[in-house]
Design a protein around this motif. Structure first.
Motif, PDB file in Angstrom:
ATOM      1  N   GLN A  50     -43.655  31.716  31.282  1.00  0.00           N
ATOM      2  CA  GLN A  50     -42.211  31.532  31.175  1.00  0.00           C
ATOM      3  C   GLN A  50     -41.957  30.167  30.544  1.00  0.00           C
ATOM      4  O   GLN A  50     -42.767  29.259  30.659  1.00  0.00           O
ATOM      5  CB  GLN A  50     -41.579  31.560  32.580  1.00  0.00           C
ATOM      6  N   GLY A  51     -40.810  30.029  29.908  1.00  0.00           N
ATOM      7  CA  GLY A  51     -40.505  28.726  29.329  1.00  0.00           C
ATOM      8  C   GLY A  51     -39.297  28.794  28.426  1.00  0.00           C
ATOM      9  O   GLY A  51     -38.490  29.729  28.503  1.00  0.00           O
ATOM     10  N   THR A  52     -39.178  27.804  27.561  1.00  0.00           N
ATOM     11  CA  THR A  52     -38.033  27.699  26.649  1.00  0.00           C
ATOM     12  C   THR A  52     -38.516  27.543  25.220  1.00  0.00           C
ATOM     13  O   THR A  52     -39.443  26.774  24.949  1.00  0.00           O
ATOM     14  CB  THR A  52     -37.149  26.498  27.039  1.00  0.00           C
ATOM     15  N   PHE A  53     -37.888  28.290  24.318  1.00  0.00           N
ATOM     16  CA  PHE A  53     -38.195  28.264  22.882  1.00  0.00           C
ATOM     17  C   PHE A  53     -36.941  27.829  22.136  1.00  0.00           C
ATOM     18  O   PHE A  53     -35.853  28.353  22.368  1.00  0.00           O
ATOM     19  CB  PHE A  53     -38.616  29.669  22.431  1.00  0.00           C
ATOM     20  N   VAL A  54     -37.097  26.871  21.224  1.00  0.00           N
ATOM     21  CA  VAL A  54     -35.998  26.432  20.361  1.00  0.00           C
ATOM     22  C   VAL A  54     -36.438  26.579  18.915  1.00  0.00           C
ATOM     23  O   VAL A  54     -37.560  26.192  18.563  1.00  0.00           O
ATOM     24  CB  VAL A  54     -35.626  24.956  20.636  1.00  0.00           C
ATOM     25  N   TYR A 106     -19.883  25.814  18.753  1.00  0.00           N
ATOM     26  CA  TYR A 106     -20.555  25.008  19.780  1.00  0.00           C
ATOM     27  C   TYR A 106     -20.697  25.764  21.095  1.00  0.00           C
ATOM     28  O   TYR A 106     -19.907  26.644  21.427  1.00  0.00           O
ATOM     29  CB  TYR A 106     -19.807  23.686  20.015  1.00  0.00           C
ATOM     30  N   LYS A 107     -21.740  25.425  21.796  1.00  0.00           N
ATOM     31  CA  LYS A 107     -21.972  25.845  23.178  1.00  0.00           C
ATOM     32  C   LYS A 107     -22.193  24.534  23.923  1.00  0.00           C
ATOM     33  O   LYS A 107     -23.249  23.892  23.781  1.00  0.00           O
ATOM     34  CB  LYS A 107     -23.207  26.747  23.256  1.00  0.00           C
ATOM     35  N   ASP A 108     -21.180  24.098  24.664  1.00  0.00           N
ATOM     36  CA  ASP A 108     -21.207  22.737  25.197  1.00  0.00           C
ATOM     37  C   ASP A 108     -22.286  22.517  26.250  1.00  0.00           C
ATOM     38  O   ASP A 108     -22.921  21.465  26.276  1.00  0.00           O
ATOM     39  CB  ASP A 108     -19.839  22.356  25.764  1.00  0.00           C
ATOM     40  N   LEU A 109     -22.520  23.491  27.111  1.00  0.00           N
ATOM     41  CA  LEU A 109     -23.547  23.319  28.138  1.00  0.00           C
ATOM     42  C   LEU A 109     -24.016  24.668  28.650  1.00  0.00           C
ATOM     43  O   LEU A 109     -23.208  25.569  28.882  1.00  0.00           O
ATOM     44  CB  LEU A 109     -23.008  22.484  29.314  1.00  0.00           C
ATOM     45  N   GLY A 110     -25.317  24.801  28.775  1.00  0.00           N
ATOM     46  CA  GLY A 110     -25.913  25.997  29.334  1.00  0.00           C
ATOM     47  C   GLY A 110     -27.175  25.619  30.078  1.00  0.00           C
ATOM     48  O   GLY A 110     -27.607  24.459  30.068  1.00  0.00           O
ATOM     49  N   HIS A 111     -27.790  26.600  30.733  1.00  0.00           N
ATOM     50  CA  HIS A 111     -29.008  26.350  31.514  1.00  0.00           C
ATOM     51  C   HIS A 111     -30.188  27.069  30.875  1.00  0.00           C
ATOM     52  O   HIS A 111     -30.075  28.217  30.447  1.00  0.00           O
ATOM     53  CB  HIS A 111     -28.827  26.834  32.952  1.00  0.00           C
ATOM     54  N   HIS A 112     -31.318  26.381  30.802  1.00  0.00           N
ATOM     55  CA  HIS A 112     -32.578  27.000  30.372  1.00  0.00           C
ATOM     56  C   HIS A 112     -33.603  26.812  31.482  1.00  0.00           C
ATOM     57  O   HIS A 112     -33.313  26.177  32.504  1.00  0.00           O
ATOM     58  CB  HIS A 112     -33.049  26.423  29.031  1.00  0.00           C
ATOM     59  N   VAL A 113     -34.766  27.386  31.300  1.00  0.00           N
ATOM     60  CA  VAL A 113     -35.795  27.364  32.340  1.00  0.00           C
ATOM     61  C   VAL A 113     -36.087  25.945  32.830  1.00  0.00           C
ATOM     62  O   VAL A 113     -36.322  25.727  34.011  1.00  0.00           O
ATOM     63  CB  VAL A 113     -37.103  28.015  31.808  1.00  0.00           C
ATOM     64  N   ASN A 114     -36.052  24.986  31.925  1.00  0.00           N
ATOM     65  CA  ASN A 114     -36.498  23.632  32.245  1.00  0.00           C
ATOM     66  C   ASN A 114     -35.369  22.613  32.390  1.00  0.00           C
ATOM     67  O   ASN A 114     -35.623  21.412  32.425  1.00  0.00           O
ATOM     68  CB  ASN A 114     -37.479  23.157  31.166  1.00  0.00           C
ATOM     69  N   GLY A 115     -34.106  23.077  32.436  1.00  0.00           N
ATOM     70  CA  GLY A 115     -33.007  22.136  32.585  1.00  0.00           C
ATOM     71  C   GLY A 115     -31.725  22.672  31.969  1.00  0.00           C
ATOM     72  O   GLY A 115     -31.414  23.863  32.068  1.00  0.00           O
ATOM     73  N   GLU A 116     -30.965  21.792  31.308  1.00  0.00           N
ATOM     74  CA  GLU A 116     -29.721  22.177  30.657  1.00  0.00           C
ATOM     75  C   GLU A 116     -29.841  22.002  29.140  1.00  0.00           C
ATOM     76  O   GLU A 116     -30.741  21.318  28.668  1.00  0.00           O
ATOM     77  CB  GLU A 116     -28.557  21.328  31.190  1.00  0.00           C
ATOM     78  N   THR A 163     -32.601  35.531  31.896  1.00  0.00           N
ATOM     79  CA  THR A 163     -33.119  35.234  30.563  1.00  0.00           C
ATOM     80  C   THR A 163     -31.958  34.770  29.679  1.00  0.00           C
ATOM     81  O   THR A 163     -30.872  35.348  29.716  1.00  0.00           O
ATOM     82  CB  THR A 163     -33.767  36.494  29.959  1.00  0.00           C
ATOM     83  N   VAL A 164     -32.197  33.708  28.915  1.00  0.00           N
ATOM     84  CA  VAL A 164     -31.171  33.172  28.030  1.00  0.00           C
ATOM     85  C   VAL A 164     -31.585  33.444  26.583  1.00  0.00           C
ATOM     86  O   VAL A 164     -32.718  33.180  26.199  1.00  0.00           O
ATOM     87  CB  VAL A 164     -30.992  31.646  28.231  1.00  0.00           C
TER      88      VAL A 164
END
Length: 387
Positions: free
Chosen positions: A81-85, A40-50, A372-373
């Motif tokens: 820029q943005g977030t990819f899942v 698990y990764k409980d909390l992290g930050h991405h471009v658009n939030g957490e 960058t994450v």
């Protein structure tokens, strides 16, 4: 409690985890934590939030793979820029899901660069390129490792870019949006992904229309609808044996070979794609492999995310699903946790969850000054039987 027959299977593997100082098996890695079969990764930050991520292993080899990439979405400095899942739920083995985890995002960045922006067409081309690269790998390894032709993966992708949400899906993983209903002080669950599972009448109809001359394209087997009586999903990356007739022969195992040659691919790698604007009332997205949705409804999952703190919320969703899995077998959750991988698959599937929280102020911005994450789900979980 558990039936005596199941106890015979379970008992040899019913042993405690190796304990750490606090009484549980835990270790740190640079991008997440491990607790037994749970990463698990409980909390992290991405471009658009957490964001919050969690993975629990059930198979001998972890077949779920996943990633979150936040920052540049193309190879150009001036690009978006943005977030990819990505959620990649493998079947038949881990090879395809691992391959997709290594190649799909880089292919997307290449096509986003060529198109000079994010688009459904760039996503579609990234899927097609990744599929072709994997089929080429199957061809190369055919004589040394023919079973790779029977390995595949579902492929769910979400992208947030310039205030727009892109969802692409091939298979039966799922993404659900939590949207605030201000007047009711509630959050409603909106399923955004289109699933490709033969259990759905619409999918069976699509298969029959694509294969009008094949009366056995979908078969009801042991009360479960399956494509050609073999597999439940109708779209995937990999599964070369149901896409290329050249692999429908020895040395592939007989259980995967079809009695008749097929003139065109039975399964497709073409994703269903949704493109929509994000609104201020859109609070979060839950991406998960079907292992979660077997035990939790869309609304149940959304209610958990809505009512509990963000920190550790993906882990909470996984544990809620495991508690339901235990309850269905009239077991205690604490006893389920003691069952080792492999045998654990009799109780639940590998489960991967990524929750993206949407910050309306960050979503409206076109630039990102943060780091960058890049994080892979289950980065710390041992994935082979020798660990």
């Amino acid at each position: 409690m558990i039936s005596s027959g199941l106890m015979k299977i379970v008992y040899p593997c019913w042993k405690p985890s190796v304990e750490g100082d606090d009484g549980s098996r835990k270790s740190r890695d640079e991008s997440g934590r491990v607790d037994g079969l749970l990463w698990y990764k409980d909390l992290g930050h991405h471009v658009n939030g957490e964001f919050s991520m969690a993975v629990v292993q059930a198979n001998n080899l972890l077949e779920d793979q996943s990633q979150l990439e936040s920052g540049p979405l193309s190879l150009l400095d001036s690009g978006p820029q943005g977030t990819f899942v990505g959620i990649y739920d493998g079947h038949g083995g881990p090879e395809t899901s691992r391959f997709v985890n290594d190649h799909l995002f880089s292919n997307l960045k290449r096509f986003t660069s060529e198109h000079q922006g994010m688009s459904a067409d760039a996503i579609r081309k990234a899927y097609a390129a990744t599929e072709e690269e994997f089929l080429s790998l199957v061809r190369e390894q055919w004589f040394n490792k023919p079973q790779i032709a029977s390995v595949g993966t579902c492929c769910l992708v979400g992208i947030i870019c310039n205030g727009t949400l892109y969802i692409a899906n091939a298979g039966d993983s799922r993404v659900v949006l939590g949207r605030a209903e201000r007047a009711l002080r509630e959050v409603s669950a909106i399923q955004l992904s289109e699933e490709h599972n033969a259990s759905l009448e619409s999918v069976r109809e699509e298969l029959r229309s694509r294969h009008p001359d094949d009366s056995q394209i979908v078969v009801l087997k042991h009360k479960v609808w399956r494509v050609k009586g073999i597999i439940q999903i109708s779209r995937s990356i990999g599964d070369a044996y149901l896409k290329k007739a050249e692999f429908n022969r020895e040395p592939l195992l007989a259980k995967f070979r079809l009695p008749e040659p097929f003139p065109k691919p039975i399964l497709s790698a073409e994703p269903s794609i949704l493109v929509q604007k994000l609104y201020p009332q859109d609070e979060f997205l839950i991406f998960a492999s079907d292992g979660l949705w077997e035990h939790l409804s869309n609304q149940e999952a959304v209610d958990i995310v809505h009512h509990y703190p963000r920190n550790g919320i993906a882990r909470r969703l996984v544990k809620a699903a495991l508690r339901e899995a235990a309850k269905k077998r009239e077991m205690r959750y604490s006893d389920l946790k003691k069952i080792d991988r492999g045998v654990r698959r009799h109780f639940h599937d590998d489960i991967t969850v990524i929750v993206l929280f949407l910050d309306r102020h960050l979503i409206s911005k076109s630039s990102w000054n943060g780091p960058t994450v890049s994080i892979r789900g289950a980065g710390g979980v041992p994935t082979d039987g020798n660990s």
